[in-house]
Design a protein around this motif. Sequence first.
Motif, mmCIF file in Angstrom:
data_model
loop_
_atom_site.group_PDB
_atom_site.id
_atom_site.type_symbol
_atom_site.label_atom_id
_atom_site.label_comp_id
_atom_site.label_asym_id
_atom_site.label_seq_id
_atom_site.Cartn_x
_atom_site.Cartn_y
_atom_site.Cartn_z
ATOM 1 N N UNK A 32 -3.665 -4.045 -33.220
ATOM 2 C CA UNK A 32 -2.768 -4.037 -34.636
ATOM 3 C C UNK A 32 -1.489 -3.303 -34.481
ATOM 4 N N UNK A 33 -1.254 -2.263 -33.531
ATOM 5 C CA UNK A 33 0.085 -1.673 -33.454
ATOM 6 C C UNK A 33 0.951 -2.521 -32.746
ATOM 7 N N UNK A 34 0.597 -3.297 -31.483
ATOM 8 C CA UNK A 34 1.231 -4.254 -30.906
ATOM 9 C C UNK A 34 2.163 -5.185 -32.163
ATOM 10 N N UNK A 35 1.322 -5.993 -32.624
ATOM 11 C CA UNK A 35 1.557 -6.808 -33.542
ATOM 12 C C UNK A 35 2.604 -6.187 -34.693
ATOM 13 N N UNK A 36 2.278 -5.065 -35.280
ATOM 14 C CA UNK A 36 3.081 -4.289 -36.090
ATOM 15 C C UNK A 36 4.502 -4.069 -35.496
ATOM 16 N N UNK A 37 4.409 -3.683 -34.166
ATOM 17 C CA UNK A 37 5.771 -3.216 -33.427
ATOM 18 C C UNK A 37 6.689 -4.551 -33.172
ATOM 19 N N UNK A 38 5.927 -5.666 -32.753
ATOM 20 C CA UNK A 38 6.399 -6.947 -32.554
ATOM 21 C C UNK A 38 7.313 -7.246 -33.828
ATOM 22 N N UNK A 39 6.605 -7.285 -35.152
ATOM 23 C CA UNK A 39 7.280 -7.529 -36.403
ATOM 24 C C UNK A 39 8.430 -6.564 -36.521
#
Lengths: 131, 397
Positions: A32-39
């Motif tokens: 979840x954190x990876x996806x949030x950081x990419x966004x």
Amino acid sequence: MLMMQFSQAAAEFPAIGTWKPEEVERHIAFMGEVNAALTEAGEWVSGEGLADPAELKIVRAGADGAPVVTEGPFPETKEFLAGYWIVDVESPERAIELAARISTAPGPGGRPLNMPIEVRQIMDAPAPDAW
Amino acid sequence: MTEFAFEGLLRDLAPQVLGVLTRRFGDFAAAEDAVQEALLAAFQQWPAQGVPGNSRGWLIQVAHRRLIEQIRGADARRRRESSAFQLSAPLADAEVADRDDTLDLLFLCCHPALSRASAIALTLRAVGGLTTAEIARAFLVPEATMAQRISRAKRTVQSGFSEPGDLDAVLQVLYLIFNEGHTSSAGPSLLRVELSAEAIRLTRAVRALRPESAEVGGLLALMLLTEARAPARTGPVGELVPLAAQDRSRWDAAAIAEGIALVHEVLPRGPVGPYQVQAAIAALHDEAPSAEATDWPQILALYGVLERLTPSPVVALNRAVARAMVEGPAAGLATLDALAADERLARGHRLPAARAHLLEMAGARAEAAEAYRLAAARTASVPERNYLTLRAARLAE
């Protein structure tokens, strides 16, 4: 495109279904954190997780063009795609950096899984001045 | 007028205007183009000049003129003379004044010749007034794909209103729109279309047009009672929180009160339809102070009614879970075993998920964990898979 390949032969970690609850929780939170950081960084284009390979179907056209469907699982299947991210990044180095980050997703005991992430460029139209 | 109220007004008026023109000219696609142009004109003129007193009539007149120009342009090459009479006749006052064609428009958009996916897209565009870009974003497909899907749908229903449509089909499309909004969690939140809210708004509009239909009231109640739980349905990182574990203080009390009042209003009217029964079940869940204090015997009875009205494997599954809550897990598991022969259930994740819950209730931890893992492997929903995997891990400790 960053592809999360699971390889049964090369897997050095047990299936997620056998982990401790807090290990599962940490893994889910990491993704979840990876996806949030990419966004957040403006690098996220799209990404999907794929359903269990046991549910897969292989389709070929028969002699008359009609679909011939073979259902999984296949015992000989050694590798499968678990999910992918499409990212829009400044450089190939950045894509590799991201893949390495994703590869460290925590597994049993909180240790990084170091799973293989395949990095491939998506083909594109040529730049206007390329021809 | 604030920008928000201004947009809301146009969204309410657009389907009415489209309905009038489609009825008059019988060409849905052309009418839709004309209405889009009239809306554009309103967006350009109203903020500066103020909203006209008869805003609906203004839009109809502008769209009407655009339509005439369009048809004249297209006609010029072929039949220059023949259509002049129909086109130049002024719209009857009644058409401009008070007739509401929104419901006919909904029937048209939910036409049986359309696939459900196309009907949903067309309804959101023509009746909901959403842009193609917004609809595309909500369904996570490229805008060009959605534009083509809508064009195809428009061509299919081109000829305009025919016989009165099927209210059931309309309700089904509205319910599908609602569920799409209820389960999807993707997309950047700022631009994301709130499909559930849109479905509720449209269902309210249908209810205003067909107040005598108890099923319309039932569907609206079901949506309100389900949407009321939305704030508690997911945790901080989008994880699924099952009904029993939800923080009930976060449920929307006003929506629950409205939904329950609606259920009490429509249920006694009879004959009772499936949306009313589902609304009654949702009302019992929403009224309960906790999962344990829920009126399970009545829920079980209602699932019995629902199963007779609309038998389906999912209803049977829910009934088995309710039975377990009333008579104990063994009774529920026996009901589930009887369902295992159903092909539609045998391959999916719902049956093992329900079995896992009941096995856990019965204290069969290892078996329950196994069933949770099986269900996790079969679902194609990430939050659901995470939830089931975690549940299995907790039991295996």
